[in-house]
Motif scaffolding. Structure first.
Motif, PDB file in Angstrom:
ATOM      1  N   LEU A  68     -12.549  51.446 -62.959  1.00 28.23           N
ATOM      2  CA  LEU A  68     -12.417  52.805 -62.472  1.00 28.23           C
ATOM      3  C   LEU A  68     -13.126  53.053 -61.171  1.00 28.23           C
ATOM      4  O   LEU A  68     -12.789  53.805 -60.274  1.00 28.23           O
ATOM      5  N   PHE A  69     -14.377  52.348 -61.172  1.00 27.57           N
ATOM      6  CA  PHE A  69     -15.423  52.591 -60.051  1.00 27.57           C
ATOM      7  C   PHE A  69     -15.977  51.354 -59.643  1.00 27.57           C
ATOM      8  O   PHE A  69     -16.203  50.376 -60.437  1.00 27.57           O
ATOM      9  N   THR A  70     -16.250  51.240 -58.281  1.00 27.06           N
ATOM     10  CA  THR A  70     -16.955  49.945 -57.873  1.00 27.06           C
ATOM     11  C   THR A  70     -18.382  50.032 -58.420  1.00 27.06           C
ATOM     12  O   THR A  70     -19.008  49.232 -58.880  1.00 27.06           O
ATOM     13  N   GLU A  71     -18.848  51.528 -58.238  1.00 29.03           N
ATOM     14  CA  GLU A  71     -20.241  51.828 -58.669  1.00 29.03           C
ATOM     15  C   GLU A  71     -20.152  53.213 -58.948  1.00 29.03           C
ATOM     16  O   GLU A  71     -19.469  53.910 -58.096  1.00 29.03           O
ATOM     17  N   ALA A  72     -20.843  53.632 -59.895  1.00 31.26           N
ATOM     18  CA  ALA A  72     -21.084  55.231 -60.039  1.00 31.26           C
ATOM     19  C   ALA A  72     -22.196  55.531 -60.923  1.00 31.26           C
ATOM     20  O   ALA A  72     -22.721  54.831 -62.056  1.00 31.26           O
ATOM     21  N   ASP A  73     -22.831  56.537 -60.482  1.00 27.06           N
ATOM     22  CA  ASP A  73     -24.312  57.089 -61.061  1.00 27.06           C
ATOM     23  C   ASP A  73     -24.194  58.659 -61.016  1.00 27.06           C
ATOM     24  O   ASP A  73     -23.537  59.229 -60.153  1.00 27.06           O
ATOM     25  N   VAL A  74     -25.131  59.184 -62.186  1.00 27.23           N
ATOM     26  CA  VAL A  74     -25.013  60.555 -62.376  1.00 27.23           C
ATOM     27  C   VAL A  74     -26.527  60.689 -62.361  1.00 27.23           C
ATOM     28  O   VAL A  74     -27.192  60.321 -63.051  1.00 27.23           O
ATOM     29  N   PHE A  75     -26.906  61.566 -61.389  1.00 31.10           N
ATOM     30  CA  PHE A  75     -28.319  62.052 -61.476  1.00 31.10           C
ATOM     31  C   PHE A  75     -28.423  63.444 -62.128  1.00 31.10           C
ATOM     32  O   PHE A  75     -28.003  64.218 -61.795  1.00 31.10           O
ATOM     33  N   LEU A  76     -29.232  63.294 -63.156  1.00 32.12           N
ATOM     34  CA  LEU A  76     -29.564  64.417 -64.055  1.00 32.12           C
ATOM     35  C   LEU A  76     -31.064  65.152 -63.575  1.00 32.12           C
ATOM     36  O   LEU A  76     -32.015  64.538 -63.693  1.00 32.12           O
ATOM     37  N   PHE A  77     -31.001  66.492 -63.737  1.00 37.19           N
ATOM     38  CA  PHE A  77     -32.318  67.155 -63.471  1.00 37.19           C
ATOM     39  C   PHE A  77     -32.131  68.836 -63.729  1.00 37.19           C
ATOM     40  O   PHE A  77     -30.987  69.057 -63.905  1.00 37.19           O
ATOM     41  N   CYS A  78     -33.384  69.205 -63.703  1.00 34.73           N
ATOM     42  CA  CYS A  78     -33.174  70.735 -63.953  1.00 34.73           C
ATOM     43  C   CYS A  78     -34.109  71.393 -62.998  1.00 34.73           C
ATOM     44  O   CYS A  78     -34.624  70.847 -62.285  1.00 34.73           O
ATOM     45  N   SER A  79     -33.813  72.584 -62.885  1.00 29.94           N
ATOM     46  CA  SER A  79     -34.745  73.501 -62.136  1.00 29.94           C
ATOM     47  C   SER A  79     -35.260  74.594 -62.922  1.00 29.94           C
ATOM     48  O   SER A  79     -34.558  75.250 -63.548  1.00 29.94           O
ATOM     49  N   ALA A  80     -36.762  74.528 -62.877  1.00 30.71           N
ATOM     50  CA  ALA A  80     -37.168  75.684 -63.748  1.00 30.71           C
ATOM     51  C   ALA A  80     -36.920  77.269 -63.282  1.00 30.71           C
ATOM     52  O   ALA A  80     -36.584  77.913 -64.130  1.00 30.71           O
ATOM     53  N   VAL A  81     -36.752  77.171 -62.133  1.00 30.08           N
ATOM     54  CA  VAL A  81     -36.651  78.660 -61.650  1.00 30.08           C
ATOM     55  C   VAL A  81     -34.997  78.828 -61.845  1.00 30.08           C
ATOM     56  O   VAL A  81     -34.783  80.046 -62.290  1.00 30.08           O
ATOM     57  N   THR A  82     -33.981  78.127 -61.411  1.00 25.31           N
ATOM     58  CA  THR A  82     -32.694  78.524 -61.706  1.00 25.31           C
ATOM     59  C   THR A  82     -32.456  78.386 -63.107  1.00 25.31           C
ATOM     60  O   THR A  82     -31.694  79.343 -63.645  1.00 25.31           O
ATOM     61  N   SER A  83     -33.093  77.566 -63.880  1.00 27.17           N
ATOM     62  CA  SER A  83     -32.789  77.630 -65.442  1.00 27.17           C
ATOM     63  C   SER A  83     -33.086  78.577 -65.963  1.00 27.17           C
ATOM     64  O   SER A  83     -32.481  79.304 -67.019  1.00 27.17           O
ATOM     65  N   ARG A  84     -34.410  79.275 -65.571  1.00 30.21           N
ATOM     66  CA  ARG A  84     -34.920  80.508 -66.248  1.00 30.21           C
ATOM     67  C   ARG A  84     -33.988  81.556 -65.952  1.00 30.21           C
ATOM     68  O   ARG A  84     -33.593  82.459 -66.944  1.00 30.21           O
ATOM     69  N   ALA A  85     -33.633  81.545 -64.832  1.00 34.34           N
ATOM     70  CA  ALA A  85     -32.636  82.771 -64.432  1.00 34.34           C
ATOM     71  C   ALA A  85     -31.500  82.916 -65.384  1.00 34.34           C
ATOM     72  O   ALA A  85     -31.212  83.881 -65.630  1.00 34.34           O
ATOM     73  N   VAL A  86     -30.718  81.807 -65.355  1.00 37.72           N
ATOM     74  CA  VAL A  86     -29.534  81.751 -65.947  1.00 37.72           C
ATOM     75  C   VAL A  86     -29.659  81.928 -67.666  1.00 37.72           C
ATOM     76  O   VAL A  86     -28.895  82.547 -68.106  1.00 37.72           O
ATOM     77  N   MET A  87     -30.686  81.490 -67.925  1.00 37.91           N
ATOM     78  CA  MET A  87     -30.659  81.400 -69.457  1.00 37.91           C
ATOM     79  C   MET A  87     -31.560  82.815 -69.817  1.00 37.91           C
ATOM     80  O   MET A  87     -31.326  83.056 -70.845  1.00 37.91           O
ATOM     81  N   GLU A  88     -32.057  83.394 -68.924  1.00 34.72           N
ATOM     82  CA  GLU A  88     -32.574  84.969 -69.172  1.00 34.72           C
ATOM     83  C   GLU A  88     -31.336  85.920 -69.107  1.00 34.72           C
ATOM     84  O   GLU A  88     -31.237  86.937 -70.038  1.00 34.72           O
ATOM     85  N   ALA A  89     -30.364  85.294 -68.467  1.00 33.50           N
ATOM     86  CA  ALA A  89     -29.170  86.180 -68.577  1.00 33.50           C
ATOM     87  C   ALA A  89     -28.190  85.808 -69.771  1.00 33.50           C
ATOM     88  O   ALA A  89     -27.756  86.721 -70.317  1.00 33.50           O
ATOM     89  N   ASP A  90     -28.416  84.780 -70.231  1.00 35.03           N
ATOM     90  CA  ASP A  90     -27.621  84.248 -71.594  1.00 35.03           C
ATOM     91  C   ASP A  90     -28.150  83.067 -71.930  1.00 35.03           C
ATOM     92  O   ASP A  90     -28.142  81.772 -71.522  1.00 35.03           O
ATOM     93  N   PRO A  91     -29.108  83.174 -73.081  1.00 29.52           N
ATOM     94  CA  PRO A  91     -29.746  81.713 -73.566  1.00 29.52           C
ATOM     95  C   PRO A  91     -28.841  80.791 -73.902  1.00 29.52           C
ATOM     96  O   PRO A  91     -29.280  79.436 -73.946  1.00 29.52           O
ATOM     97  N   MET A  92     -27.580  81.152 -74.035  1.00 30.50           N
ATOM     98  CA  MET A  92     -26.572  79.949 -74.455  1.00 30.50           C
ATOM     99  C   MET A  92     -26.138  79.008 -73.252  1.00 30.50           C
ATOM    100  O   MET A  92     -25.518  78.056 -73.157  1.00 30.50           O
ATOM    101  N   ASN A  93     -26.663  79.556 -72.159  1.00 28.14           N
ATOM    102  CA  ASN A  93     -26.271  78.867 -70.829  1.00 28.14           C
ATOM    103  C   ASN A  93     -27.261  77.384 -70.793  1.00 28.14           C
ATOM    104  O   ASN A  93     -27.138  76.674 -70.029  1.00 28.14           O
ATOM    105  N   ILE A  94     -27.957  77.143 -71.890  1.00 23.22           N
ATOM    106  CA  ILE A  94     -28.566  76.041 -72.077  1.00 23.22           C
ATOM    107  C   ILE A  94     -27.836  74.894 -72.302  1.00 23.22           C
ATOM    108  O   ILE A  94     -28.116  73.722 -72.092  1.00 23.22           O
ATOM    109  N   ALA A  95     -26.487  75.142 -72.532  1.00 27.42           N
ATOM    110  CA  ALA A  95     -25.269  74.251 -72.852  1.00 27.42           C
ATOM    111  C   ALA A  95     -25.307  73.421 -71.541  1.00 27.42           C
ATOM    112  O   ALA A  95     -24.439  72.369 -71.512  1.00 27.42           O
ATOM    113  N   HIS A  96     -25.529  74.005 -70.360  1.00 20.85           N
ATOM    114  CA  HIS A  96     -25.118  73.559 -69.185  1.00 20.85           C
ATOM    115  C   HIS A  96     -26.296  72.672 -68.722  1.00 20.85           C
ATOM    116  O   HIS A  96     -26.211  72.046 -67.573  1.00 20.85           O
TER     117      HIS A  96
END
Length: 149
Positions: free
Chosen positions: A77-105
């Motif tokens: 499927l790929f010669t190479e493939a990586d996924v970089f995983l991270f979070c943003s405290a600022v953005t995550s807080r904003a989207v989860m304050e709008a809807d705590p179930m945004n934790i799923a993302h």
């Protein structure tokens, strides 16, 4: 000939300006003009440049290559493939304050993939309308910065 190549020149220019990345089935991709290693470095640099910490790099390409025979496949499927995983405290807080179930993302991911033909892509998944567009904007900014590296 693919439909996107049949547009008149003016249409191609308008499409390039309006949509610098291709979107398909919940994924946005941007071509990278360079090697996989350069793209991975550019993505890492763009993420860290946003003041974010990479929690994990998932080596999806290696896993798929290693397990293909075990699952009865011979497709590369790929010669190479990586996924970089991270979070943003600022953005995550904003989207989860709008809807705590945004934790799923969370965490958020940006991938780098080299296809067997040598094409290198950088991308991310798309997010639902509403508060999660803040995450999509962040990921789009990271991808755009990395693609311009």
């Amino acid at each position: 000939m693919p439909r996107h190549l049949r547009l008149p020149a003016a249409g191609l220019l308008a499409a390039a300006v309006a949509l610098p990345a291709a979107a398909q089935d919940g994924v946005v991709t941007t071509p990278f003009d360079g090697s996989f290693d350069d793209a991975a470095f550019a993505v890492e640099t763009a993420i860290v440049g946003q003041g974010l910490v990479i929690d994990h790099v998932s080596h999806v390409g290696e896993m798929l290559a290693r397990t293909k025979q075990a699952v009865g496949s011979d497709v590369d499927l790929f010669t190479e493939a990586d996924v970089f995983l991270f979070c943003s405290a600022v953005t995550s807080r904003a989207v989860m304050e709008a809807d705590p179930m945004n934790i799923a993302h969370c965490p958020y991911g940006v991938f780098v993939a080299e296809l067997p033909g040598g094409e290198v892509l950088i991308g991310h998944k798309t997010y639902p309308e509403g508060p999660m567009q803040q995450v999509q904007d962040l990921l789009s900014a990271i991808v755009a910065e990395a693609a311009a590296f």
